[in-house]
Design a protein around this motif. Structure first.
Motif, PDB file in Angstrom:
ATOM      1  N   UNK A   1      46.647  64.606  62.383  1.00  0.00           N
ATOM      2  CA  UNK A   1      45.737  64.716  61.449  1.00  0.00           C
ATOM      3  C   UNK A   1      46.116  65.391  59.944  1.00  0.00           C
ATOM      4  N   UNK A   2      46.551  64.383  58.832  1.00  0.00           N
ATOM      5  CA  UNK A   2      47.258  64.984  57.911  1.00  0.00           C
ATOM      6  C   UNK A   2      46.442  66.099  56.580  1.00  0.00           C
ATOM      7  N   UNK A   3      47.718  66.804  56.696  1.00  0.00           N
ATOM      8  CA  UNK A   3      47.037  68.554  56.285  1.00  0.00           C
ATOM      9  C   UNK A   3      48.141  68.674  55.058  1.00  0.00           C
ATOM     10  N   UNK A   4      47.416  68.386  53.986  1.00  0.00           N
ATOM     11  CA  UNK A   4      48.577  69.300  52.521  1.00  0.00           C
ATOM     12  C   UNK A   4      48.576  70.717  52.253  1.00  0.00           C
ATOM     13  N   UNK A   5      49.981  70.659  52.720  1.00  0.00           N
ATOM     14  CA  UNK A   5      50.362  72.362  52.792  1.00  0.00           C
ATOM     15  C   UNK A   5      49.717  72.914  51.305  1.00  0.00           C
ATOM     16  N   UNK A   6      49.763  74.122  52.166  1.00  0.00           N
ATOM     17  CA  UNK A   6      49.829  75.035  50.947  1.00  0.00           C
ATOM     18  C   UNK A   6      48.335  75.025  50.493  1.00  0.00           C
TER      19      UNK A   6
ATOM     20  N   UNK B   1      43.122  72.933  66.150  1.00  0.00           N
ATOM     21  CA  UNK B   1      42.592  71.793  66.429  1.00  0.00           C
ATOM     22  C   UNK B   1      43.849  71.222  67.659  1.00  0.00           C
ATOM     23  N   UNK B   2      43.443  69.763  68.821  1.00  0.00           N
ATOM     24  CA  UNK B   2      44.428  69.767  69.283  1.00  0.00           C
ATOM     25  C   UNK B   2      45.128  68.105  68.529  1.00  0.00           C
ATOM     26  N   UNK B   3      44.711  68.347  67.566  1.00  0.00           N
ATOM     27  CA  UNK B   3      45.687  66.493  66.870  1.00  0.00           C
ATOM     28  C   UNK B   3      47.675  67.083  66.404  1.00  0.00           C
ATOM     29  N   UNK B   4      47.828  65.809  66.890  1.00  0.00           N
ATOM     30  CA  UNK B   4      49.419  66.083  66.696  1.00  0.00           C
ATOM     31  C   UNK B   4      49.088  66.394  64.663  1.00  0.00           C
ATOM     32  N   UNK B   5      50.204  66.984  64.247  1.00  0.00           N
ATOM     33  CA  UNK B   5      49.689  67.132  62.766  1.00  0.00           C
ATOM     34  C   UNK B   5      50.622  66.395  62.066  1.00  0.00           C
ATOM     35  N   UNK B   6      50.524  66.329  60.328  1.00  0.00           N
ATOM     36  CA  UNK B   6      51.193  65.917  59.806  1.00  0.00           C
ATOM     37  C   UNK B   6      51.833  67.029  58.338  1.00  0.00           C
ATOM     38  N   UNK B   7      52.014  67.719  58.292  1.00  0.00           N
ATOM     39  CA  UNK B   7      51.359  68.648  57.177  1.00  0.00           C
ATOM     40  C   UNK B   7      53.130  68.348  56.262  1.00  0.00           C
ATOM     41  N   UNK B   8      52.459  68.143  55.091  1.00  0.00           N
ATOM     42  CA  UNK B   8      53.289  68.015  53.975  1.00  0.00           C
ATOM     43  C   UNK B   8      52.734  68.543  52.167  1.00  0.00           C
ATOM     44  N   UNK B   9      54.101  68.867  52.109  1.00  0.00           N
ATOM     45  CA  UNK B   9      53.472  69.513  50.429  1.00  0.00           C
ATOM     46  C   UNK B   9      53.502  68.626  49.579  1.00  0.00           C
TER      47      UNK B   9
END
Length: 267
Positions: free
Chosen positions: A145-150, A164-172
């Protein structure tokens, strides 16, 4: 006309009120109105501010008779300004969250979002289509799951992401950059604002490799507000609220025709 000539007091009173209103408006400080880049809501096009929610906000302040200065700023800086006590300062297009209410004061809502969608990379599409609900999708440990941080996706979705049980990809990064990352396979899925996606999809050919899907258990869209610094007086806040009501209240975002919406629904 004869009445006004024979009894000048009403006419004089009207002139006095007009001049008084003009003096008050002139004496009011200009409010800095900040906004983040989020096309098509509000963005810069060759240095020119554009966007349907930016135009709506300008119309609201104009109707309220309040002078403003537009200031595009990153999201984190906007909320740091609120936290550090910025004065004569407002920003618009925000969800209502408790932590934000602690540092600013909210107007009436100015718009209502449609529900979020899920944007899917080409490589993950077949697997994503095996899930009938958003809850099942977020329970899949094989998806990233791609998540826009902040950024807040709203209280309900923020809580679902946190569990969520998804793997996380957080990026600012901004939302458009996250879409580009997803289009080249750096993430499997991301939650996306329909207005954001439709605008970027039209302008970025690379996103043709992605698919937007809607799920039946997606939380409803949230209201967006203008937020102002604590020093803005109740009188000014009341003027803004009256202008919001006079210009249409919480307008609903438009995100395409009924046929276009059906094209993105889960089978």
């Amino acid at each position: 006309m004869l009445t006004a000539l024979n009894n000048p007091r009403p006419a004089m009173l009207a002139v006095f009120m007009l001049l008084g209103g003009s003096v008050a408006a002139a004496a009011s400080p200009t409010i800095t109105v900040s906004w983040r880049d989020k096309p098509p809501y509000h963005y810069l096009d060759n240095g020119v501010p554009k966007g349907f929610l930016l135009e709506r906000t300008q119309a609201i302040f104009a109707a309220a008779g309040i002078a403003t200065r537009l200031a595009p700023e990153p999201q984190k800086r906007i909320w740091a300004n609120f936290s550090h006590g910025a004065t004569n300062y407002c920003s618009f297009s925000w969800y209502r969250l408790p932590e934000r209410e602690a540092v600013g004061q909210y107007t009436l809502p100015i718009s209502i979002d449609p529900p979020h969608s899920v944007l899917v990379s080409g490589a993950a599409l077949a697997r994503v289509k095996t899930h009938a609900t958003l809850a099942a999708l977020l329970a899949d440990q094989e998806l990233t799951l791609g998540v826009v941080d902040g950024v807040s996706y709203g209280p309900e979705l923020d809580a679902m992401i946190a569990h969520s049980a998804n793997q996380m990809m957080r990026r600012t990064v901004d939302t458009t950059s996250m879409m580009r990352m997803l289009s080249v396979g750096r993430a499997s899925i991301m939650l996306v604002d329909r207005e954001d996606w439709e605008y970027v999809h039209r302008h970025e050919p690379i996103l043709q490799s992605t698919t937007r899907l809607d799920f039946p258990d997606m939380p409803p869209g949230l209201k967006r507000y203008i937020v102002c610094s604590r020093d803005i007086s109740p009188l000014v806040m009341d003027k803004i609220n009256q202008a919001i009501t006079a210009t249409g209240g919480a307008v609903r975002s438009s995100h395409g025709t009924e046929e276009e919406r059906k094209a993105h629904q889960r089978p």
